[in-house]
Enzyme design. Structure first.
Site, PDB file in Angstrom:
ATOM      1  N   LYS A  22       0.857  -1.205   0.000  1.00 29.78           N
ATOM      2  CA  LYS A  22       0.000   0.000   0.000  1.00 29.78           C
ATOM      3  C   LYS A  22       0.890   1.251   0.000  1.00 29.78           C
ATOM      4  CE  LYS A  22      -1.695   1.549   4.043  1.00 29.78           C
ATOM      5  NZ  LYS A  22      -1.332   2.929   4.340  1.00 29.78           N
ATOM      6  N   ASN A  23       1.929   1.228   0.832  1.00 34.26           N
ATOM      7  CA  ASN A  23       2.742   2.432   1.026  1.00 34.26           C
ATOM      8  C   ASN A  23       3.776   2.655  -0.063  1.00 34.26           C
ATOM      9  OD1 ASN A  23       1.190   2.932   3.224  1.00 34.26           O
ATOM     10  ND2 ASN A  23       2.723   2.314   4.734  1.00 34.26           N
ATOM     11  N   CYS A 116      -4.912  12.549  12.222  1.00 31.11           N
ATOM     12  CA  CYS A 116      -5.714  11.319  12.245  1.00 31.11           C
ATOM     13  C   CYS A 116      -5.562  10.750  13.650  1.00 31.11           C
ATOM     14  CB  CYS A 116      -5.224  10.346  11.177  1.00 31.11           C
ATOM     15  SG  CYS A 116      -3.595   9.699  11.546  1.00 31.11           S
ATOM     16  N   ARG A 121       0.154  14.543  12.295  1.00 30.65           N
ATOM     17  CA  ARG A 121       0.563  14.341  10.896  1.00 30.65           C
ATOM     18  C   ARG A 121       0.870  15.661  10.173  1.00 30.65           C
ATOM     19  NH1 ARG A 121      -1.141   9.170   9.525  1.00 30.65           N
ATOM     20  NH2 ARG A 121       0.604   9.151   8.056  1.00 30.65           N
ATOM     21  N   ASP A 304       4.676   0.687  11.879  1.00 36.17           N
ATOM     22  CA  ASP A 304       3.429   0.045  11.416  1.00 36.17           C
ATOM     23  C   ASP A 304       3.282  -1.378  11.934  1.00 36.17           C
ATOM     24  OD1 ASP A 304       3.466   1.628   8.119  1.00 36.17           O
ATOM     25  OD2 ASP A 304       2.993   2.372  10.120  1.00 36.17           O
ATOM     26  N   ARG A 396      -8.761  -0.515   4.809  1.00 39.43           N
ATOM     27  CA  ARG A 396      -7.907   0.503   4.182  1.00 39.43           C
ATOM     28  C   ARG A 396      -6.547  -0.083   3.790  1.00 39.43           C
ATOM     29  NH1 ARG A 396      -6.091   4.542   7.745  1.00 39.43           N
ATOM     30  NH2 ARG A 396      -4.721   4.825   5.981  1.00 39.43           N
TER      31      ARG A 396
HETATM   32  C1  EPZ Z   1       4.356   6.919   5.937  1.00 38.74           C
HETATM   33  O1  EPZ Z   1       3.607   7.981   6.538  1.00 38.74           O
HETATM   34  C2  EPZ Z   1       3.406   5.726   5.884  1.00 38.74           C
HETATM   35  N1  EPZ Z   1       2.257   6.043   5.046  1.00 38.74           N
HETATM   36  C3  EPZ Z   1       2.937   5.380   7.298  1.00 38.74           C
HETATM   37  O2  EPZ Z   1       2.106   4.225   7.222  1.00 38.74           O
HETATM   38  C4  EPZ Z   1       4.180   5.030   8.126  1.00 38.74           C
HETATM   39  O3  EPZ Z   1       3.788   4.747   9.451  1.00 38.74           O
HETATM   40  C5  EPZ Z   1       5.148   6.233   8.115  1.00 38.74           C
HETATM   41  O4  EPZ Z   1       5.487   6.563   6.743  1.00 38.74           O
HETATM   42  C6  EPZ Z   1       6.439   5.932   8.869  1.00 38.74           C
HETATM   43  O5  EPZ Z   1       7.079   4.830   8.318  1.00 38.74           O
HETATM   44  C7  EPZ Z   1       2.392   5.985   3.694  1.00 38.74           C
HETATM   45  O6  EPZ Z   1       3.462   5.699   3.178  1.00 38.74           O
HETATM   46  C8  EPZ Z   1       1.177   6.303   2.883  1.00 38.74           C
HETATM   47  P1  EPZ Z   1       6.516  10.302   8.017  1.00 38.74           P
HETATM   48  P2  EPZ Z   1       4.221   9.481   6.548  1.00 38.74           P
HETATM   49  O7  EPZ Z   1       6.406  11.541   7.208  1.00 38.74           O
HETATM   50  O8  EPZ Z   1       4.934   9.746   5.275  1.00 38.74           O
HETATM   51  C9  EPZ Z   1       6.563  13.582  11.429  1.00 38.74           C
HETATM   52  C10 EPZ Z   1       0.241   2.898   7.704  1.00 38.74           C
HETATM   53  O9  EPZ Z   1      -0.244   2.451   8.759  1.00 38.74           O
HETATM   54  N2  EPZ Z   1       6.517  14.545  10.319  1.00 38.74           N
HETATM   55  O10 EPZ Z   1       7.747   9.466   7.915  1.00 38.74           O
HETATM   56  O11 EPZ Z   1       3.137  10.407   6.945  1.00 38.74           O
HETATM   57  C11 EPZ Z   1       5.226  12.866  11.609  1.00 38.74           C
HETATM   58  O12 EPZ Z   1       4.375  13.641  12.440  1.00 38.74           O
HETATM   59  C12 EPZ Z   1       0.730   4.334   7.650  1.00 38.74           C
HETATM   60  O13 EPZ Z   1       0.367   2.249   6.634  1.00 38.74           O
HETATM   61  C13 EPZ Z   1       6.669  15.898  10.607  1.00 38.74           C
HETATM   62  O14 EPZ Z   1       6.850  16.287  11.760  1.00 38.74           O
HETATM   63  O15 EPZ Z   1       5.274   9.345   7.734  1.00 38.74           O
HETATM   64  C14 EPZ Z   1       5.607  11.572  12.267  1.00 38.74           C
HETATM   65  O16 EPZ Z   1       5.769  11.806  13.652  1.00 38.74           O
HETATM   66  C15 EPZ Z   1       0.570   5.058   8.975  1.00 38.74           C
HETATM   67  N3  EPZ Z   1       6.607  16.801   9.586  1.00 38.74           N
HETATM   68  C16 EPZ Z   1       6.982  11.267  11.668  1.00 38.74           C
HETATM   69  O17 EPZ Z   1       7.460  12.499  11.104  1.00 38.74           O
HETATM   70  C17 EPZ Z   1       6.387  16.408   8.287  1.00 38.74           C
HETATM   71  O18 EPZ Z   1       6.357  17.277   7.383  1.00 38.74           O
HETATM   72  C18 EPZ Z   1       6.948  10.209  10.575  1.00 38.74           C
HETATM   73  O19 EPZ Z   1       6.204  10.722   9.537  1.00 38.74           O
HETATM   74  C19 EPZ Z   1       6.223  15.029   8.018  1.00 38.74           C
HETATM   75  C20 EPZ Z   1       6.295  14.116   9.046  1.00 38.74           C
END
Ligand code: EPZ
Length: 416
Positions: A22-23, A116, A121, A304, A396
């Site tokens: 998915k990701n 969420c 996020r 995850d 999802r």
């Molecule tokens: C991706 O989310 C995945 N989703 C998530 O999977 C996964 O948990 C996550 O990466 C971490 O591996 C998809 O790929 C669609 P991040 P993403 O940006 O890109 C902070 C699932 O269950 N952050 O690496 O949103 C954020 O708040 C989902 O399949 C900022 O502060 O993850 C978080 O604490 C859930 N500012 C951390 O970084 C930003 O601009 C990780 O977020 C972006 C992120």
């Protein structure tokens, strides 16, 4: 509302095949907006999130043809406006169209994705990167707007190795003038898959999978054919199902290298894992042992997998510590596990789990995707019939989970 009824303590056996990631599929589908012509993406998992991404691409002017697990997409002239809050709130990954639209249209207006259940996020790192590439950013009334006639390559240091920010900036930089260097980039396998697809389209990306990614902008990208990598979190979830039911199963269509942090931890917990070229055999006949985890960016233990892993620890011998460092609110499944007899104490981002002799069935509710996976895994271990409600969260991210579990011998039923 649909529910799962799971009658637990059934031993599992046989083989299950993992679907496309998915990701990986979500950013790759967003990246088709970068291309002039048709792209055909294979191994796209049939999930609610993918359906929502398909609807989003259609709303942006793309033609989308669906053929089983393949999607054929072409977007000759994308529309820059993604301002429907309803669309974006249904799919947080909508934010991944910002990079492609900014690069293709010189402009993007998107409803702020909002938070969420698992956290706020924020997208500040995405926006900081777009600013560095020369975009003008304005925010207000729940919208974000980014404008830039010509993006210009630059050096970007990510304060945190954000997966989404790395993906969005890699896509925007692919059509920028000059070279962009992303430092402290995320190194997840899904980043490499996206970079491979963009390079197939004519992009020039080197270093994906390391913390420094170099992108030389090109004038245009052309549609290509690409197969999405297998879903490492789905694979880990079925391994957790085998663990709690003390079963031996084979999990097909995996990349063992992508599973290393999960496999290493399962072995530490007393579970045998045998690796083939594209499958693993999980054998949990021995006693389950408590083993601590701390979630970290790849190649650390994946956030995850934290929730499904706590279900294993709920029935392991001994006391384990689970520290969630990535998202601020990713323990919503723990009170539901406690209702099934798990002994868990939560202190901020740390949970202490004292393994119980057994779990008992209960009526439980799903709060988010991976919490749902944890409850399914726990129900497979529990004595009696567990009723799991709000399972649309599970749909999802897990393709045909009940038929896959039933094929392994689980007693699971979806009722409306
Ligand atoms: C991706 O989310 C995945 N989703 C998530 O999977 C996964 O948990 C996550 O990466 C971490 O591996 C998809 O790929 C669609 P991040 P993403 O940006 O890109 C902070 C699932 O269950 N952050 O690496 O949103 C954020 O708040 C989902 O399949 C900022 O502060 O993850 C978080 O604490 C859930 N500012 C951390 O970084 C930003 O601009 C990780 O977020 C972006 C992120």
């Amino acid at each position: 509302m649909p529910k799962f009824i799971i009658s637990g303590q059934k031993r599992l056996s046989g083989r299950v095949s993992v679907s496309g990631s998915k990701n990986s599929a979500l950013p790759i589908l967003a990246a088709t907006l970068l291309a002039q012509g048709h792209s055909t993406i294979y191994e796209v998992p049939q999930l609610l999130d993918i359906q929502n991404m398909k609807q989003l691409l259609l709303s942006l002017g793309a033609e989308v043809d669906e053929k089983e697990t393949a999607l054929q997409i072409c977007c000759k002239k994308p529309i820059f406006d993604v301002s429907s809050y309803e669309t974006v709130s249904k799919l947080r990954a909508s934010v991944l169209v910002m990079g492609p639209l900014l690069a293709r249209c010189g402009r993007v207006k998107i409803s702020m994705p909002g938070g969420c259940q698992i956290g706020a996020r924020p997208v500040d790192l995405h926006l900081k990167g777009f600013l560095a590439l020369g975009a003008k950013i304005s925010q207000g009334h729940g919208f974000i707007e980014a404008k830039c006639k010509n993006l210009v390559g630059t050096k970007i240091y990510l304060d945190f190795p954000s997966v989404g920010a790395t993906e969005n900036l890699m896509m925007a930089a692919s059509l920028a003038q000059g070279q962009t260097i992303i430092e402290n980039a995320a190194v997840e396998p899904e980043i490499v898959d996206l970079a491979n697809y963009i390079n197939l389209m004519g992009g020039k990306i080197v270093g994906a999978g390391t913390d420094t990614i170099r992108i030389s902008g090109v004038s245009e990208l052309n549609g290509q054919t690409h197969s999405v990598i297998p879903d490492r979190i789905e694979a880990g979830t079925y391994a957790a199902a085998a663990a709690v039911t003390r079963s031996k199963i084979q999990i097909d269509n995996v990349v063992p290298g992508h599973l290393k942090p999960i496999t290493a931890k399962l072995r530490e917990a007393g579970i045998e894992v045998e690796e083939g070229d594209s499958h693993i055999i999980v054998n949990a006949s021995e006693k389950l042992k408590a083993a601590d985890i701390k979630t970290l960016p790849y190649p650390g233990f994946p956030t995850d997998m934290q929730a499904p892993y706590t279900s294993i620890m709920s029935v392991a011998d001994g006391t384990s510590m689970v520290i969630e460092t990535i998202f601020e609110n990713r323990f919503l499944h723990l009170p539901e596990l406690s209702r099934m007899g798990a002994h868990i104490k939560i202190e901020g981002r740390t949970a202490v789990i004292e393994g119980a002799k057994k779990l008992s069935s209960a009526k439980v509710k799903v709060s988010d995707l991976r919490a749902g996976a944890a409850l399914v895994v726990a129900a497979l271990a529990a004595e009696g019939d567990t009723e799991i409600s709000e399972i649309e969260h599970i749909d999802r991210g897990y393709c045909n989970i009940e038929s896959k579990l039933a094929s392994l011998g689980a007693n699971i039923e979806r009722t409306d």
